[in-house]
Design an enzyme around this catalytic site. Structure first.
Site, mmCIF file in Angstrom:
data_model
loop_
_atom_site.group_PDB
_atom_site.id
_atom_site.type_symbol
_atom_site.label_atom_id
_atom_site.label_comp_id
_atom_site.label_asym_id
_atom_site.label_seq_id
_atom_site.Cartn_x
_atom_site.Cartn_y
_atom_site.Cartn_z
ATOM 1 N N HIS A 214 0.813 -1.190 0.141
ATOM 2 C CA HIS A 214 -0.030 -0.082 -0.200
ATOM 3 C C HIS A 214 0.981 1.276 -0.132
ATOM 4 O O HIS A 214 0.312 2.388 -0.236
ATOM 5 C CB HIS A 214 -0.854 -0.082 1.176
ATOM 6 C CG HIS A 214 -0.235 0.298 2.747
ATOM 7 N ND1 HIS A 214 0.389 -0.477 3.131
ATOM 8 C CD2 HIS A 214 -0.265 1.341 3.243
ATOM 9 C CE1 HIS A 214 1.134 0.004 4.358
ATOM 10 N NE2 HIS A 214 0.570 0.964 4.579
HETATM 11 N N1 UDP Z 1 -4.259 -5.276 8.306
HETATM 12 C C1 UDP Z 1 -5.546 -5.810 8.351
HETATM 13 N N2 UDP Z 1 -6.181 -6.000 7.102
HETATM 14 C C2 UDP Z 1 -5.531 -5.870 6.012
HETATM 15 C C3 UDP Z 1 -4.286 -5.619 6.094
HETATM 16 C C4 UDP Z 1 -3.581 -4.913 7.125
HETATM 17 O O1 UDP Z 1 -6.303 -5.880 9.359
HETATM 18 O O2 UDP Z 1 -6.123 -6.387 4.961
HETATM 19 C C5 UDP Z 1 -3.697 -4.678 9.528
HETATM 20 C C6 UDP Z 1 -2.392 -5.765 10.015
HETATM 21 O O3 UDP Z 1 -2.765 -6.612 10.669
HETATM 22 C C7 UDP Z 1 -1.763 -4.334 10.290
HETATM 23 C C8 UDP Z 1 -2.058 -2.928 10.007
HETATM 24 O O4 UDP Z 1 -3.170 -3.274 9.177
HETATM 25 O O5 UDP Z 1 -1.646 -4.366 11.983
HETATM 26 C C9 UDP Z 1 -1.092 -2.432 9.374
HETATM 27 O O6 UDP Z 1 -1.576 -1.247 8.784
HETATM 28 P P1 UDP Z 1 -1.127 -0.826 7.389
HETATM 29 O O7 UDP Z 1 -0.114 -1.858 6.699
HETATM 30 O O8 UDP Z 1 -2.206 -0.031 6.725
HETATM 31 O O9 UDP Z 1 -0.118 0.305 7.698
HETATM 32 P P2 UDP Z 1 1.366 0.045 8.261
HETATM 33 O O10 UDP Z 1 1.632 -0.662 9.530
HETATM 34 O O11 UDP Z 1 2.226 0.063 7.023
HETATM 35 O O12 UDP Z 1 1.645 1.795 8.838
#
Ligand code: UDP
Length: 378
Positions: A214
């Site tokens: 993403h």
């Molecule tokens: N997550 C979720 N469903 C999905 C993809 C990610 O629940 O389809 C959760 C994942 O478990 C993690 C969080 O979203 O805890 C991560 O968020 P994201 O990837 O949006 O952001 P980042 O961690 O890169 O800031």
């Protein structure tokens, strides 16, 4: 300084709902704390926001903002103003922010403007990549924080190098100039440990590879995104594997902009496209996966917590210790995917160490805060 036990908790993006769930559980047992919840409106739909409130048992927000989403700058400004107004209306003694999103920065700015001590959970992380908005948000938020809650010793070290050191022994309340730097475990690891109990133990390599993407640097340019997709597809085929891919709305927008029938193409490349998953479903997919491919910081950590190896689809990460321990490998470009993925898959599952603590980081935070506040009273 008014140091009563009343927090304004600012959430707004998917990973923050998850992080906040661990704090919410810990607050119930922390004794005497009151919380006001503010949803910044950064993520507002069911897929990235609503479902997490139900699933994680979070309280409905007391304040819900609806910022102008036509540009990042307008949204940030609206969130800053909205949080500042909420501070004036609810008069919390503390503002709590998580991680590194624009909601984090907006909360930090509003707390600073109203001179309310800021607690930053997930302080001290650095990717050293100043091109990432998240890195800018982290550094600025840490600079505005009075209580910096670090998930690892590396995070404490990063702060020390920026001359942000613990002053909690001074016997004064925390401030930006004399902050409290607390080392706990990682609050997302708390959740992985807590919710793991909700699904069955499944042997490694019995399921599909999990992939998520993403980050704007990977998914905003259709040519680059398709290069990743083709490289991952070729690797899956070479290993006779399939992948499940819960597709983030930002990524879907880019895939949809291509002239080819993207859903069919993913299918033929061995990828089962899916809408964004709920949290427990995502954890289960990580747990079942022989390998995780992701550019998400949260998913990278969850792979560690659940004993799976992870290809990080980036040229840097904030979670460097995972790379040092051999659980994760950085993959800066599609051409390096096959070598890295073959190597990591060959190592099999990973036995996690104590990097992120014992699953009770949020409780540890509340115990430490209570003790320190008691020290001030005395
Ligand atoms: N997550 C979720 N469903 C999905 C993809 C990610 O629940 O389809 C959760 C994942 O478990 C993690 C969080 O979203 O805890 C991560 O968020 P994201 O990837 O949006 O952001 P980042 O961690 O890169 O800031």
């Amino acid at each position: 300084m008014n140091l009563s036990k009343h927090m304004l908790i600012v959430v707004g993006a998917r990973p923050q709902f998850i992080k906040a769930a661990a704090l919410h559980r810990a607050l119930k047992d922390a004794g005497g704390w009151r919380s006001t919840w503010l949803h910044s409106g950064q993520h507002h739909d069911e897929a990235l926001s609503g479902q997490f409130f139900h699933e994680l048992g979070l309280p409905q927000p007391d304040v819900r903002l609806a910022p102008n989403a036509t540009s990042r700058e307008l949204r940030l400004g609206d969130m800053m103003g909205g949080i500042r107004s909420a501070i004036d209306a609810h008069r919390p003694a503390w503002v709590v922010v998580f991680g590194d999103t624009d909601s984090t920065l907006a909360g930090a700015w509003a707390a600073t403007a109203r001179q309310v001590p800021l607690i930053h959970i997930e302080a001290g992380l650095r990717s050293q990549d100043w091109r990432m908005p998240e890195e800018v948000n982290r550094v600025l938020t840490d600079r505005m924080s009075s209580v910096l809650v670090c998930p690892t010793y590396a995070a404490v070290d990063h702060l020390r190098r920026e001359a942000i050191v613990d002053n909690s022994v001074d016997g004064e309340g925390p401030s930006v100039l004399k902050p409290w730097v607390l080392k706990t475990g990682d609050i997302m690891h708390d959740n992985a440990v807590h919710f793991k109990a909700q699904f069955d133990i499944v042997k490694a390599r019995s399921g599909r590879v999990l992939m998520t993407m993403h980050r704007p640097g990977n998914v905003d340019d259709p040519d680059l995104l398709w290069s990743w997709v083709e490289a991952i597809g070729a690797w899956l085929k070479s290993q006779d594997l399939r992948a499940v891919w819960p597709i983030h709305p930002r990524t879907k927008k880019c895939l949809q902009s291509s002239s080819q029938p993207w859903w069919d193409r993913l299918e033929s490349l061995g990828m089962d496209a899916a809408p964004p998953m709920g949290y427990v479903e995502l954890l289960k997919a990580v747990h079942e996966a022989p390998l995780v491919l992701t550019d998400s910081g949260g998913v990278q950590k969850e792979a560690y917590s659940l004993g799976r190896r992870c290809i990080v689809l980036r040229d840097c990460t904030e979670w460097t210790e995972q790379v040092e321990e051999g659980q994760s490998v950085l993959c800066p470009a599609p051409r390096s995917l096959k070598d890295s993925a073959d190597r990591l898959l060959g190592h099999g599952p990973f036995t996690p160490g104590s990097l992120y603590g014992n699953g009770h980081a949020a409780t540890e935070l509340m115990v430490k805060l209570n003790l320190m506040l008691k020290g001030l009273d005395g």
